[in-house]
Scaffold this active site. Structure first.
Site, PDB file in Angstrom:
ATOM      1  CB  SER A 224      41.798  26.049  37.840  1.00 34.71           C
ATOM      2  OG  SER A 224      42.277  27.257  37.970  1.00 34.71           O
TER       3      SER A 224
ATOM      4  CE1 TYR B  29      47.663  30.414  36.980  1.00 35.45           C
ATOM      5  CE2 TYR B  29      45.660  30.127  37.597  1.00 35.45           C
ATOM      6  CZ  TYR B  29      46.800  30.323  36.853  1.00 35.45           C
ATOM      7  OH  TYR B  29      46.465  30.383  35.505  1.00 35.45           O
TER       8      TYR B  29
ATOM      9  CB  THR C  33      50.270  27.679  36.256  1.00 34.66           C
ATOM     10  OG1 THR C  33      49.609  26.862  35.472  1.00 34.66           O
ATOM     11  CG2 THR C  33      50.819  28.288  35.227  1.00 34.66           C
TER      12      THR C  33
ATOM     13  CE  LYS D  59      48.183  24.672  31.300  1.00 35.22           C
ATOM     14  NZ  LYS D  59      48.256  26.133  31.239  1.00 35.22           N
TER      15      LYS D  59
ATOM     16  CG  HIS E 176      48.676  30.876  30.667  1.00 33.14           C
ATOM     17  ND1 HIS E 176      49.189  30.789  31.495  1.00 33.14           N
ATOM     18  CD2 HIS E 176      47.420  31.374  30.673  1.00 33.14           C
ATOM     19  CE1 HIS E 176      48.179  30.233  32.759  1.00 33.14           C
ATOM     20  NE2 HIS E 176      46.851  31.277  32.040  1.00 33.14           N
TER      21      HIS E 176
ATOM     22  CB  SER F  79      48.655  27.377  23.297  1.00 29.91           C
ATOM     23  OG  SER F  79      48.857  27.709  24.586  1.00 29.91           O
TER      24      SER F  79
END
Length: 381
Positions: free
Chosen positions: A117, A139, A165, A242, A266, A298
């Site tokens: 991440s 991000y 994302t 994503k 998410h 998810s």
């Protein structure tokens, strides 16, 4: 932070991922558990992800040689022992001091990709050095210079794909965190960012989430398809979007040449009321028509869930919260336990469904229980 009171459960045998969830809830501080377990709003989508998977049923095939079931496949151009990758999840040092290093080591031992991440609590370089296949989740930040730097570092670290994302223009309203006034402890930081860009997540300000305040300042809410073209010019890595649920978005992304899509809401942590990911998958599958890889996340909690996703057209799934449950319980070995459980369940599910390998899961029919009034009706998908 106070720990949730519980009797000693060390002697309890754990058979499936739900057992890990119960055990992890017992050992984690209550605010950390809320951060991990919670969703946005009234948590309707969080609950719907599970409900949607639970109402799906598979039609097994018979008279098929399943004496040697193999689960190996290819995900985004790399071999994996399972059609599974570890989802990107932030701040894993909240769960265990070794955080992402432990989770990445367990993924490497299992032979599946690990997704780093942007907000990981260890540097991407240190995580990649653990070994195994790593992907990097991006991000989109307000500072394009930082975006470019993160992408370059991901390339230099040996990451093999870039998961962008696209469903976090701002963080969803996560009421558990708001009520708790949740903030990171001093020892947990966004290690991929410079201190001046990471410190906001530690600042308590009464009722509210310091993480939401931090990401609001950091993330860019105005990203468009033009930005995707800008990014493609600056990286050699395969691009995966994503957070795609609408088939029109999926069609446009495939037309623009992305390598893959993650059909995802998410984990119920963004728009509350968004469609469950598994219910969005068939329309997205039809829209892309094989032009790019499809992953799903998810709500995945079992090997049977993985089988359903494969049967509905996914190349594989991303596993999220169960990894954190294992991490909280026993670091790397807890994550290994979670992945081992999932592997055993998938092997059994494929065997009993008459699927000797991943490609044969595509021939399975899936039906949905559509009986809200108790009548005996089934709906094909």
């Amino acid at each position: 932070m106070s720990r949730i009171p519980v009797e000693d459960d060390s002697a309890v045998t754990r058979f499936h991922l739900d057992d890990l969830q119960v055990a992890a809830a017992h050992v984690l501080p209550s605010q950390v558990w809320d951060f991990v377990a919670g969703g946005s709003g009234r948590e309707r989508t969080l609950a719907a992800n599970r409900a949607a998977l639970d109402r799906l049923y598979v039609m097994p095939r018979v008279m098929t040689d399943v004496s040697a079931v193999t689960m190996g496949t290819e995900l985004l151009g790399t071999k994996a022992s399972l059609p599974v990758a570890v989802a990107p999840m932030a701040y894993q040092r909240l769960l265990h001091p070794e955080g992402e290093l432990a989770s990445a080591a367990a993924a490497a031992a299992a032979g599946i990709p690990f997704t780093v991440s942007t907000l990981s609590s260890y540097r991407m370089e240190d995580i990649a050095a653990v070994g195994g296949v790593t992907w990097f989740q991006l991000y989109w930040l307000r500072d394009r210079g930082l975006v470019t730097e993160l992408v370059r570092r991901a390339e230099d670290s040996g990451c093999r794909a870039l998961l962008v994302t696209v469903d976090v223009s701002e963080m969803g309203r996560r009421f558990r965190d708001l009520r708790n006034g949740f903030a990171l402890p001093p020892e947990v930081t966004a290690a991929n960012l410079a201190p001046q860009n990471a410190s906001g997540a530690h600042e308590r300000g009464g009722t509210g989430s310091a993480l939401a305040t931090h990401t609001r300042a950091l993330f860019h809410p105005g990203v468009t398809w033009d930005d995707l073209a800008w990014l493609r010019e600056r990286t050699r890595l395969p691009l995966v979007l994503k957070g795609v649920l609408d088939p029109d978005d999926a069609d446009l992304a495939a037309t623009l040449g992305v390598a893959g899509l993650v059909v995802s809401n998410h984990g119920g942590r963004q728009l509350d009321g968004a469609i469950p990911s598994i219910e969005a998958l068939p329309a997205v599958r039809d829209a892309v028509a094989g032009r790019c890889a499809l992953l799903l996340d998810s709500g995945i909690r079992s090997g049977e869930d993985v089988l359903k996703a494969l049967a509905l057209g996914a190349s594989g799934v991303l596993l999220g919260r169960p990894v954190l449950w294992g991490l909280a319980l026993d670091g790397e070995y807890g994550v290994r336990e979670a992945l081992s459980m999932l592997s055993a369940e998938l092997s059994s599910a494929m065997t009993l469904a008459g699927c000797p390998d991943v490609p044969t899961t595509r021939r399975l029919r899936v039906v949905a229980d559509s009986r809200p009034d108790g009548s005996d009706r089934w709906e094909g998908i």
